[in-house]
Design a protein around this motif. Structure first.
Motif, mmCIF file in Angstrom:
data_model
loop_
_atom_site.group_PDB
_atom_site.id
_atom_site.type_symbol
_atom_site.label_atom_id
_atom_site.label_comp_id
_atom_site.label_asym_id
_atom_site.label_seq_id
_atom_site.Cartn_x
_atom_site.Cartn_y
_atom_site.Cartn_z
ATOM 1 N N GLU A 46 0.831 -1.202 0.000
ATOM 2 C CA GLU A 46 0.000 0.000 0.000
ATOM 3 C C GLU A 46 0.870 1.258 0.000
ATOM 4 N N LYS A 47 1.883 1.279 0.826
ATOM 5 C CA LYS A 47 2.761 2.448 0.922
ATOM 6 C C LYS A 47 3.542 2.678 -0.379
ATOM 7 N N ILE A 48 3.987 1.603 -0.998
ATOM 8 C CA ILE A 48 4.718 1.726 -2.263
ATOM 9 C C ILE A 48 3.792 2.260 -3.353
ATOM 10 N N LEU A 49 2.592 1.725 -3.438
ATOM 11 C CA LEU A 49 1.635 2.183 -4.442
ATOM 12 C C LEU A 49 1.293 3.650 -4.233
ATOM 13 N N LYS A 50 1.082 4.047 -3.002
ATOM 14 C CA LYS A 50 0.785 5.455 -2.720
ATOM 15 C C LYS A 50 1.971 6.346 -3.083
ATOM 16 N N ALA A 51 3.175 5.904 -2.792
ATOM 17 C CA ALA A 51 4.362 6.697 -3.145
ATOM 18 C C ALA A 51 4.409 6.939 -4.651
ATOM 19 N N GLU A 52 4.183 5.890 -5.426
ATOM 20 C CA GLU A 52 4.229 6.023 -6.887
ATOM 21 C C GLU A 52 3.087 6.898 -7.391
ATOM 22 N N LEU A 53 1.912 6.719 -6.847
ATOM 23 C CA LEU A 53 0.777 7.531 -7.274
ATOM 24 C C LEU A 53 0.993 9.005 -6.945
ATOM 25 N N ILE A 54 1.475 9.296 -5.758
ATOM 26 C CA ILE A 54 1.748 10.683 -5.371
ATOM 27 C C ILE A 54 2.809 11.279 -6.290
ATOM 28 N N ARG A 55 3.815 10.491 -6.605
ATOM 29 C CA ARG A 55 4.866 10.956 -7.514
ATOM 30 C C ARG A 55 4.276 11.359 -8.864
ATOM 31 N N LEU A 56 3.240 10.641 -9.275
ATOM 32 C CA LEU A 56 2.597 10.906 -10.561
ATOM 33 C C LEU A 56 1.528 12.000 -10.484
ATOM 34 N N GLY A 57 1.359 12.605 -9.303
ATOM 35 C CA GLY A 57 0.419 13.709 -9.160
ATOM 36 C C GLY A 57 -0.932 13.357 -8.572
ATOM 37 N N TRP A 58 -1.077 12.129 -8.092
ATOM 38 C CA TRP A 58 -2.337 11.675 -7.488
ATOM 39 C C TRP A 58 -2.582 12.422 -6.189
ATOM 40 N N PHE A 59 -3.805 12.827 -5.962
ATOM 41 C CA PHE A 59 -4.176 13.474 -4.714
ATOM 42 C C PHE A 59 -4.388 12.395 -3.659
ATOM 43 N N LEU A 60 -3.644 12.468 -2.579
ATOM 44 C CA LEU A 60 -3.693 11.462 -1.520
ATOM 45 C C LEU A 60 -5.098 11.342 -0.943
ATOM 46 N N GLU A 61 -5.585 10.125 -0.899
ATOM 47 C CA GLU A 61 -6.843 9.857 -0.225
ATOM 48 C C GLU A 61 -6.626 8.729 0.775
ATOM 49 N N ARG A 62 -7.396 8.760 1.822
ATOM 50 C CA ARG A 62 -7.258 7.726 2.853
ATOM 51 C C ARG A 62 -7.985 6.477 2.398
ATOM 52 N N THR A 63 -7.183 5.523 1.969
ATOM 53 C CA THR A 63 -7.732 4.238 1.567
ATOM 54 C C THR A 63 -6.685 3.166 1.844
ATOM 55 N N HIS A 64 -7.183 1.999 2.169
ATOM 56 C CA HIS A 64 -6.309 0.835 2.338
ATOM 57 C C HIS A 64 -6.654 -0.215 1.280
ATOM 58 N N ASP A 65 -7.413 0.193 0.277
ATOM 59 C CA ASP A 65 -7.893 -0.706 -0.759
ATOM 60 C C ASP A 65 -6.792 -0.922 -1.802
ATOM 61 N N LEU A 66 -6.084 -2.036 -1.674
ATOM 62 C CA LEU A 66 -4.968 -2.317 -2.579
ATOM 63 C C LEU A 66 -5.419 -2.431 -4.027
ATOM 64 N N GLU A 67 -6.561 -3.019 -4.241
ATOM 65 C CA GLU A 67 -7.034 -3.185 -5.611
ATOM 66 C C GLU A 67 -7.371 -1.835 -6.242
ATOM 67 N N LYS A 68 -7.941 -0.939 -5.488
ATOM 68 C CA LYS A 68 -8.228 0.406 -5.986
ATOM 69 C C LYS A 68 -6.923 1.119 -6.340
ATOM 70 N N LEU A 69 -5.938 1.031 -5.459
ATOM 71 C CA LEU A 69 -4.650 1.673 -5.723
ATOM 72 C C LEU A 69 -3.973 1.060 -6.947
ATOM 73 N N ALA A 70 -4.029 -0.260 -7.058
ATOM 74 C CA ALA A 70 -3.429 -0.935 -8.214
ATOM 75 C C ALA A 70 -4.143 -0.540 -9.505
ATOM 76 N N ASN A 71 -5.451 -0.375 -9.437
ATOM 77 C CA ASN A 71 -6.201 0.060 -10.618
ATOM 78 C C ASN A 71 -5.752 1.443 -11.082
ATOM 79 N N GLU A 72 -5.432 2.300 -10.133
ATOM 80 C CA GLU A 72 -4.948 3.643 -10.469
ATOM 81 C C GLU A 72 -3.636 3.563 -11.253
ATOM 82 N N LEU A 73 -2.837 2.549 -10.971
ATOM 83 C CA LEU A 73 -1.534 2.383 -11.626
ATOM 84 C C LEU A 73 -1.557 1.380 -12.784
ATOM 85 N N GLN A 74 -2.692 0.824 -13.091
ATOM 86 C CA GLN A 74 -2.803 -0.281 -14.043
ATOM 87 C C GLN A 74 -2.060 -0.042 -15.350
ATOM 88 N N ALA A 75 -2.194 1.124 -15.930
ATOM 89 C CA ALA A 75 -1.568 1.375 -17.228
ATOM 90 C C ALA A 75 -0.042 1.351 -17.136
#
Length: 130
Positions: A46-75
Motif C-alpha cells: 500500500e505504501k509503495i503504491l501510494k508513493a508512486e501515485l503521489i509521484r505521478l500527481g495523485w491526490f492522496l486519499e485515505r484508503t487501504h484498498d490495494l485493488e483500488k490503488l493498483a487500478n490507479e496504476l494499471q496502465a
C-alpha cells in the motif's frame, strides 16, 4: 533529532515501506508470525503504491484498498494488480478472527516479499530520496 514526515512526499512513504520490508525479511528468515507477515506485506505494498501515485500527481486519499490503488496504476505497472489482489485477500483474513486461516506457505510468502521488494526498488529509483 526527530525527522518531520510529509504524507505528500513519496520518499517518506518509501522510507516506511523499506523499514517494513526489512522487518519482514527478518521474520521470514525465521519463519515467525505468518499472519503478521501477510498483513504487514499488504501494508508495505500500500505504501509503495501510494508513493508512486503521489509521484505521478495523485491526490492522496485515505484508503487501504490495494485493488483500488493498483487500478490507479494499471496502465503503468500492470504486474502489480495480481499481487495487490492476492495480498488484499489475505490482509483481512490474517488480521481479524472470523476467517479460515491457511497453513503458512513460507516459500510463497518469500516470493511475494521478493516481488514487493523489487517494486520498492523500482519506485525508489524514480523518487528523490533524501
Amino acid at each position: 533529532m526527530p525527522r518531520k514526515t510529509d504524507s505528500n512526499n513519496p520518499a517518506d512513504w518509501l522510507a516506511f515501506a523499506e523499514s517494513g520490508v526489512q522487518g519482514l525479511v527478518a521474520l521470514a528468515r525465521q519463519e515467525l508470525s505468518p499472519q503478521l507477515c501477510s498483513s504487514k506485506l499488504a501494508e508495505v505494498l500500500e505504501k509503495i503504491l501510494k508513493a508512486e501515485l503521489i509521484r505521478l500527481g495523485w491526490f492522496l486519499e485515505r484508503t487501504h484498498d490495494l485493488e483500488k490503488l493498483a487500478n490507479e496504476l494499471q496502465a503503468r505497472t500492470p504486474e502489480v494488480r495480481p499481487l495487490a489482489t492476492a495480498l488484499a485477500e489475505r490482509y483481512f483474513a490474517d488480521r481479524y478472527p472470523g476467517f479460515d486461516l491457511d497453513d503458512p506457505d513460507w516459500p510463497a510468502f518469500r516470493k511475494q516479499l521478493a516481488r514487493v521488494d523489487a517494486l520498492l526498488r523500482r519506485v525508489k529509483q524514480r523518487v528523490e530520496v533524501p
